[in-house]
Design a protein around this motif. Structure first.
Motif, short mmCIF file in Angstrom:
data_model
loop_
_atom_site.label_atom_id
_atom_site.label_comp_id
_atom_site.label_asym_id
_atom_site.label_seq_id
_atom_site.Cartn_x
_atom_site.Cartn_y
_atom_site.Cartn_z
N ILE A 137 -0.04 -9.00 4.31
CA ILE A 137 -1.41 -8.67 3.86
C ILE A 137 -1.61 -7.16 3.87
CG2 ILE A 137 -3.85 -8.83 4.50
CD1 ILE A 137 -3.22 -11.73 5.41
N GLY A 138 -1.05 -6.48 4.88
CA GLY A 138 -1.15 -5.03 4.93
C GLY A 138 -0.51 -4.39 3.70
N GLU A 139 0.66 -4.86 3.34
CA GLU A 139 1.35 -4.30 2.17
C GLU A 139 0.61 -4.64 0.88
OE1 GLU A 139 5.59 -4.87 2.05
OE2 GLU A 139 5.78 -4.66 4.22
N ALA A 155 3.04 0.33 -9.91
CA ALA A 155 2.78 -0.10 -8.54
C ALA A 155 3.81 -1.13 -8.07
CB ALA A 155 1.37 -0.68 -8.44
N ILE A 156 4.09 -2.11 -8.91
CA ILE A 156 5.03 -3.16 -8.48
C ILE A 156 6.46 -2.63 -8.45
CG2 ILE A 156 5.52 -4.16 -10.76
CD1 ILE A 156 4.98 -5.97 -7.37
N GLU A 157 6.76 -1.67 -9.31
CA GLU A 157 8.09 -1.07 -9.29
C GLU A 157 8.31 -0.27 -8.01
OE1 GLU A 157 10.96 1.54 -12.25
OE2 GLU A 157 9.00 0.88 -12.93
N ALA A 158 7.21 0.27 -7.45
CA ALA A 158 7.31 1.08 -6.24
C ALA A 158 7.45 0.24 -4.97
CB ALA A 158 6.08 1.98 -6.12
N TRP A 159 7.07 -1.03 -5.03
CA TRP A 159 7.06 -1.89 -3.83
C TRP A 159 8.50 -2.33 -3.52
CZ3 TRP A 159 4.84 -7.50 -3.21
CH2 TRP A 159 4.68 -7.76 -1.84
N GLY A 161 9.73 -2.60 -0.11
CA GLY A 161 9.88 -3.19 1.22
C GLY A 161 10.46 -4.60 1.21
N PRO A 162 10.02 -5.50 0.32
CA PRO A 162 10.56 -6.87 0.33
C PRO A 162 12.06 -6.93 0.09
CG PRO A 162 8.52 -6.77 -0.94
CD PRO A 162 8.89 -5.34 -0.63
N PHE A 163 12.64 -5.88 -0.50
CA PHE A 163 14.06 -5.90 -0.82
C PHE A 163 14.91 -5.17 0.21
CE2 PHE A 163 11.61 -6.00 -4.80
CZ PHE A 163 11.98 -7.26 -5.24
N GLY A 164 14.29 -4.84 1.35
CA GLY A 164 15.05 -4.27 2.45
C GLY A 164 15.14 -2.76 2.48
N SER A 165 14.39 -2.08 1.61
CA SER A 165 14.41 -0.62 1.65
C SER A 165 13.79 -0.11 2.94
CB SER A 165 13.65 -0.04 0.46
OG SER A 165 14.32 -0.36 -0.75
N ALA A 166 14.20 1.08 3.36
CA ALA A 166 13.70 1.64 4.62
C ALA A 166 12.21 1.93 4.54
CB ALA A 166 14.47 2.90 4.97
N LYS A 167 11.72 2.32 3.38
CA LYS A 167 10.30 2.61 3.17
C LYS A 167 9.70 1.52 2.28
CE LYS A 167 11.15 6.69 5.11
NZ LYS A 167 12.62 6.60 5.36
N ASP A 168 8.45 1.15 2.57
CA ASP A 168 7.85 0.03 1.83
C ASP A 168 7.56 0.35 0.37
OD1 ASP A 168 7.77 -1.83 3.96
OD2 ASP A 168 6.06 -0.76 4.82
N PHE A 169 7.14 1.61 0.12
CA PHE A 169 6.82 2.00 -1.27
C PHE A 169 7.54 3.31 -1.59
CE2 PHE A 169 3.44 -0.84 -0.08
CZ PHE A 169 3.15 -1.55 -1.23
N GLU A 170 8.17 3.34 -2.75
CA GLU A 170 8.90 4.53 -3.19
C GLU A 170 8.33 4.98 -4.53
OE1 GLU A 170 13.00 3.48 -3.32
OE2 GLU A 170 13.13 2.99 -1.18
N LEU A 171 7.63 6.12 -4.51
CA LEU A 171 7.00 6.64 -5.72
C LEU A 171 7.56 8.02 -6.01
CD1 LEU A 171 4.11 5.34 -3.94
CD2 LEU A 171 3.93 4.93 -6.40
N GLU A 173 9.08 11.20 -5.29
CA GLU A 173 9.28 11.95 -4.07
C GLU A 173 8.17 11.72 -3.05
OE1 GLU A 173 9.84 15.97 -5.25
OE2 GLU A 173 11.84 15.63 -6.08
N CYS A 174 7.42 10.68 -3.24
CA CYS A 174 6.40 10.28 -2.25
C CYS A 174 6.76 8.89 -1.73
CB CYS A 174 5.00 10.28 -2.85
SG CYS A 174 3.73 9.84 -1.65
N LEU A 175 7.00 8.79 -0.44
CA LEU A 175 7.36 7.52 0.18
C LEU A 175 6.24 7.07 1.10
CD1 LEU A 175 10.99 8.58 1.20
CD2 LEU A 175 10.26 7.51 -0.94
N VAL A 176 5.98 5.78 1.14
CA VAL A 176 4.88 5.25 1.95
C VAL A 176 5.38 4.11 2.81
CG1 VAL A 176 2.57 4.22 1.93
CG2 VAL A 176 3.20 5.90 0.18
N GLU A 177 5.15 4.21 4.10
CA GLU A 177 5.46 3.13 5.03
C GLU A 177 4.13 2.50 5.47
OE1 GLU A 177 8.28 1.83 5.79
OE2 GLU A 177 7.52 0.44 7.31
N VAL A 178 4.03 1.18 5.39
CA VAL A 178 2.79 0.49 5.70
C VAL A 178 2.96 -0.31 6.99
CG1 VAL A 178 1.08 -1.20 4.91
CG2 VAL A 178 2.17 0.34 3.26
N LYS A 179 2.01 -0.15 7.89
CA LYS A 179 1.99 -0.93 9.12
C LYS A 179 0.64 -1.63 9.26
CE LYS A 179 6.05 0.07 10.69
NZ LYS A 179 7.07 -0.99 10.77
N ALA A 180 0.68 -2.92 9.57
CA ALA A 180 -0.54 -3.68 9.82
C ALA A 180 -0.68 -3.88 11.33
CB ALA A 180 -0.49 -5.02 9.10
N ARG A 181 -1.89 -3.79 11.84
CA ARG A 181 -2.12 -3.97 13.27
C ARG A 181 -3.45 -4.68 13.49
NH1 ARG A 181 -5.85 -0.28 15.29
NH2 ARG A 181 -5.12 -0.64 17.41
#
Length: 322
Positions: A137-139, A155-159, A161-171, A173-181
């Motif tokens: 849900i966070g992602e 947006a969907i091309e940047a997602w 994380g589901p494929f095992g990349s170290a960062k959840d979103f790759e845009l 030279e901008c990388l985004v890691e998402v954490k839900a808490r």
């Protein structure tokens, strides 16, 4: 064992059996020259074929000429999955018959095919754990913001994380890691590996922390509701983008057939942090022999690095423009 809809057909022949004699659209059970079970949707003369068709491991999708009219043909390449394929075909027919127009029936048939595809690839049968639901849900919450910023295709091309990349979103030279808490939990987030917050040369890294809380009905939405909200967005775009959405969703382990009705969730506004310089984290390379690092970071220590969503938007926009 369900009824075999191809039981009375002969391979190599021209015969076909209409799925529903009272149906609005021309769906037929068929057998190929090689004896492969299949389903055909015959198109009206004014229905434009959707191209390109997705490529699938176990299903051959194509258009063929059927007595002067085009038809969408699905053929199963793996005979051991015949029973599951029959269920897929019935699901496709059910989706197509809800359409008033033949062109819409074609759209629905293709989207339903993509939804089932991961099952034929051997999708998982167990449902996601509570923490996996919270993380997804966070992602999805960030993906929704990204759609507003870049459009569904980027947006969907940047997602990743589901494929095992170290960062959840790759845009770029901008990388985004998402954490839900949990909103009421101790102000920490769990970092799952030494790579998640590690620097990538020439790239900016943003940590996004989304509060995702379990709530009681009638508040909030189930995981399926959250997914369905984005499903409706991607259902309005081109088939290639929709295929990427289905592929990413399947890679998360989510399945629309699973029952997530017992838990409802609400996602709050995220906080954003620029991961740079002395941001609290473990960096690579690790000392020889150290690997598989998991650790927590206190959000209080991240406050000096907090940025606004407008800053994140600028980073993403500038990166994609290069």
């Amino acid at each position: 064992m369900t009824e075999n809809p191809w039981g009375n057909l002969h391979s190599g022949g021209s015969e076909a059996k209409r799925v529903d004699s009272k149906g609005k659209h021309d769906f037929f059970w068929v057998l190929s020259d090689k004896g492969e079970p299949g389903l055909v949707l015959r198109l009206d003369t004014d229905t434009e074929a959707i191209r390109p068709l997705p490529k699938m491991k176990n299903i051959d999708l194509s258009y063929r000429d059927l007595e002067g009219r085009q038809g969408l043909v699905l053929l199963l390449k793996d005979p051991e999955q015949k029973e599951l394929f029959a269920s897929l075909c019935r699901s496709i027919v059910s989706a197509g018959e809800q359409a008033a127009e033949n062109a819409d029936a074609l759209q629905r048939a293709l989207r339903r095919t993509l939804r089932w595809h991961h099952l034929l690839r051997g999708g998982r049968s167990d449902i996601l754990s509570l923490e996996e639901q919270r993380g997804l849900i966070g992602e999805l919450h960030f993906l929704e913001k990204l759609i507003d910023l870049t459009g569904p295709s980027s947006a969907i091309e940047a997602w990743r994380g589901p494929f095992g990349s170290a960062k959840d979103f790759e845009l770029g030279e901008c990388l985004v890691e998402v954490k839900a808490r949990r909103g009421a939990a101790r102000p920490y987030v769990q970092i799952s590996s030494e790579d998640q917050l590690s620097d990538i040369e020439s790239a900016s890294l943003v940590l996004t922390v989304v509060p995702v809380d379990s709530v009681i009905k009638p508040h909030g939405m189930t995981l399926t509701d959250h997914v369905q909200a984005l499903e409706e967005v991607f259902a309005q775009v081109d088939l290639e983008t929709y295929s990427r959405w289905e592929e990413a969703l399947a890679a998360t382990g989510f399945d629309f057939e699973d029952d997530y009705s017992e838990r409802r969730w609400i996602a709050g506004e995220p906080d954003f942090y620029s991961v740079r310089d002395d941001f609290p984290r473990i960096t690579t390379p690790l000392k020889l022999g150290v690997s598989g690092v998991r650790y927590s970071i206190a959000l209080d220590a991240c406050v000096p690095f907090e940025i606004a969503f407008e800053d994140v938007s600028s980073l993403i926009t500038e990166s994609l423009a290069k």
